[in-house]
Design a protein around this motif. Structure first.
Motif, short mmCIF file in Angstrom:
data_model
loop_
_atom_site.label_atom_id
_atom_site.label_comp_id
_atom_site.label_asym_id
_atom_site.label_seq_id
_atom_site.Cartn_x
_atom_site.Cartn_y
_atom_site.Cartn_z
N SER A 176 0.81 -1.22 0.00
CA SER A 176 0.00 0.00 0.00
C SER A 176 0.84 1.26 0.00
CB SER A 176 -0.92 0.01 1.23
OG SER A 176 -0.15 0.07 2.41
N SER A 177 2.10 1.17 0.43
CA SER A 177 2.94 2.36 0.45
C SER A 177 3.31 2.84 -0.94
CB SER A 177 4.23 2.08 1.24
OG SER A 177 4.92 0.99 0.69
N LEU A 178 2.94 2.07 -1.97
CA LEU A 178 3.16 2.54 -3.34
C LEU A 178 2.24 3.70 -3.69
CD1 LEU A 178 3.51 -0.78 -5.35
CD2 LEU A 178 5.27 0.96 -4.99
N ASN A 179 1.09 3.80 -2.98
CA ASN A 179 0.13 4.84 -3.30
C ASN A 179 0.71 6.21 -3.06
OD1 ASN A 179 -1.65 2.88 -3.92
ND2 ASN A 179 -2.92 3.10 -2.10
N PRO A 194 8.39 5.52 1.38
CA PRO A 194 7.56 4.50 0.74
C PRO A 194 8.38 3.38 0.11
CG PRO A 194 6.76 6.69 0.19
CD PRO A 194 8.08 6.87 0.85
N LEU A 195 9.48 3.73 -0.57
CA LEU A 195 10.32 2.71 -1.19
C LEU A 195 11.00 1.85 -0.13
CD1 LEU A 195 11.40 1.51 -3.79
CD2 LEU A 195 13.25 3.20 -3.75
N GLN A 196 11.42 2.48 0.96
CA GLN A 196 12.03 1.72 2.05
C GLN A 196 11.04 0.74 2.66
OE1 GLN A 196 13.46 4.78 4.65
NE2 GLN A 196 15.26 5.25 3.39
N ALA A 197 9.78 1.20 2.83
CA ALA A 197 8.75 0.32 3.37
C ALA A 197 8.49 -0.86 2.43
CB ALA A 197 7.46 1.11 3.61
N LEU A 198 8.51 -0.57 1.12
CA LEU A 198 8.30 -1.65 0.15
C LEU A 198 9.43 -2.67 0.23
CD1 LEU A 198 6.97 -3.00 -2.27
CD2 LEU A 198 8.16 -1.36 -3.75
N LYS A 199 10.68 -2.19 0.33
CA LYS A 199 11.81 -3.11 0.43
C LYS A 199 11.71 -3.98 1.69
CE LYS A 199 15.08 -0.27 -2.22
NZ LYS A 199 16.33 0.53 -2.19
N LYS A 200 11.28 -3.37 2.80
CA LYS A 200 11.13 -4.15 4.03
C LYS A 200 10.05 -5.21 3.87
CE LYS A 200 12.75 -0.55 7.21
NZ LYS A 200 12.37 0.35 8.34
#
Length: 369
Positions: free
Chosen positions: A271-274, A298-304
């Motif tokens: 969802s952090s891509l939004n 957001p990108l860091q959250a996606l990587k995690k």
């Protein structure tokens, strides 16, 4: 203020829109105060926010708090009509104006005369309709399709979009002069994950609705369950919250709702891509240096999230990730294929094909490719 909901919510049972809104969170209270300042005027309003956040409810509240409250409120989804029909729907047509026009018919602007017209998904309007809409806003009159006679109207316009009109203007898909006409008073509606204090009142509201509809006793909510609701990212916003509560009450008939009773979508991990995570109400923007520091989050959250998935090593991982990307993009664009293709920078045919292969589109959509 109590939870704000659509009139006769049961009539919207299959609607994809959010059907309730709360103003308990500090960010929501600031938005409510801004609405109260804007509503009494006749200024055009632009409501922005992710899909499922309650943009139509904001438009209805603006109408309710205005002097037009006793006049019509008309809601029109601009994405629901083809390019050939949208002008007739908005501005009306005369008999014989086109094939099938057997009678003269007023458009939505005339129907809303004296009141408020809400145009949802205004970014989907074709350029030809944008030209006519601009003229209506400037001249305060409409000309039906097939007519040369102008009809004076008195309509307050509230427009909404879940896409960035500024980007559409730069891409040449939305008229700059119309953008400024619409964006007189802007109301930015934050995603649910950025107003966590609204989750509890909304949860209680939906529990009340569905316990009555299912004819079951009202359960309590365990503290751990409430924390789980507030920690979840809610990519589908209020619409998703309602669905989660409905499903929970269907499968759990105990006297208390536990955290394990909730069934969340796997799409939440992405969802952090939004892009709506960065949006904020006017006057609440962080300093430039803070925005720069936060821009990578957001990108860091996606990587995690991906790292956690790698640790779990579920089967068909890549297929699930690809499905999540296409699904969240499609929902973010309010299930509009053209906007999804622009967001992902892919051709519309590719987007339609992948959505059909993933089962997101109906089979007849796949057959038409």
């Amino acid at each position: 203020m109590e939870v704000l909901s659509l009139p006769n919510p049961a009539a919207h049972a299959i609607s994809i829109r959010a059907k309730a809104l709360a103003f308990e969170d500090p960010n929501s209270k600031i938005l409510l105060e801004r609405i109260r300042l804007v509503a009494p005027s006749d200024a055009s309003v632009l409501v922005t926010g992710e899909s499922g956040t309650g943009k139509e409810l904001i438009a209805r509240l603006v109408h309710t708090l205005s002097e037009r409250v006793d006049r019509p409120f008309i809601a029109v989804n601009c994405g629901a009509f083809s390019e050939t029909l949208i002008e007739s729907e908005l501005f009306g047509h005369e008999r014989g104006a086109f094939t099938g026009a057997l009678d003269s018919r007023p458009g939505w602007f005339e129907a809303a005369n004296g009141g408020t017209l809400f145009l949802d998904e205004v970014g989907d309007l074709p350029l030809s309709a944008q030209v006519k809409l601009l003229r209506v806003l400037q001249e305060r009159e409409v000309v039906r399709v097939g007519s040369r006679k102008a009809i004076k109207i008195d309509v307050r316009l509230v427009a909404a979009t879940n896409v960035k009109l500024e980007a559409a203007v730069r891409a040449g898909n939305f008229r700059e002069d119309l953008y400024y006409r619409l964006n007189v008073a802007k109301l930015a509606l934050l995603p649910l994950r950025q107003r966590p204090d609204d989750i509890l009142p909304l949860t209680k509201h939906f529990i009340d609705i569905y316990t009555k509809r299912l004819r079951i006793s009202t359960p309590t909510i365990a503290d751990a369950a409430l924390r789980r609701l507030q920690q979840y990212s809610w990519p589908g916003n209020i619409r998703e919250l309602e669905n989660v509560i409905h499903h929970t009450l269907l499968i759990s008939r105990g006297q208390q709702i536990e955290a394990s009773d909730f069934q969340f979508s796997s799409l939440g991990v992405l969802s952090s891509l939004n892009e709506g995570d960065v949006a904020a109400a006017d006057g609440l923007h962080a300093p430039a240096e803070q925005r720069t520091a936060d821009s990578a989050s957001p990108l860091q959250a996606l990587k995690k999230a991906l790292t956690r998935l790698y640790d779990e090593n579920p089967p068909d991982l890549w297929q699930d990730i690809e499905a999540a990307v296409f699904s969240t993009a499609y929902d973010y664009c309010d299930r509009n294929q053209l906007q999804t293709s622009r967001l992902l920078n892919l051709s519309r045919n590719i987007v339609r094909a992948r959505l059909a292969q993933l089962g997101i589109l109906k089979l007849q959509a796949a057959d038409s490719i």
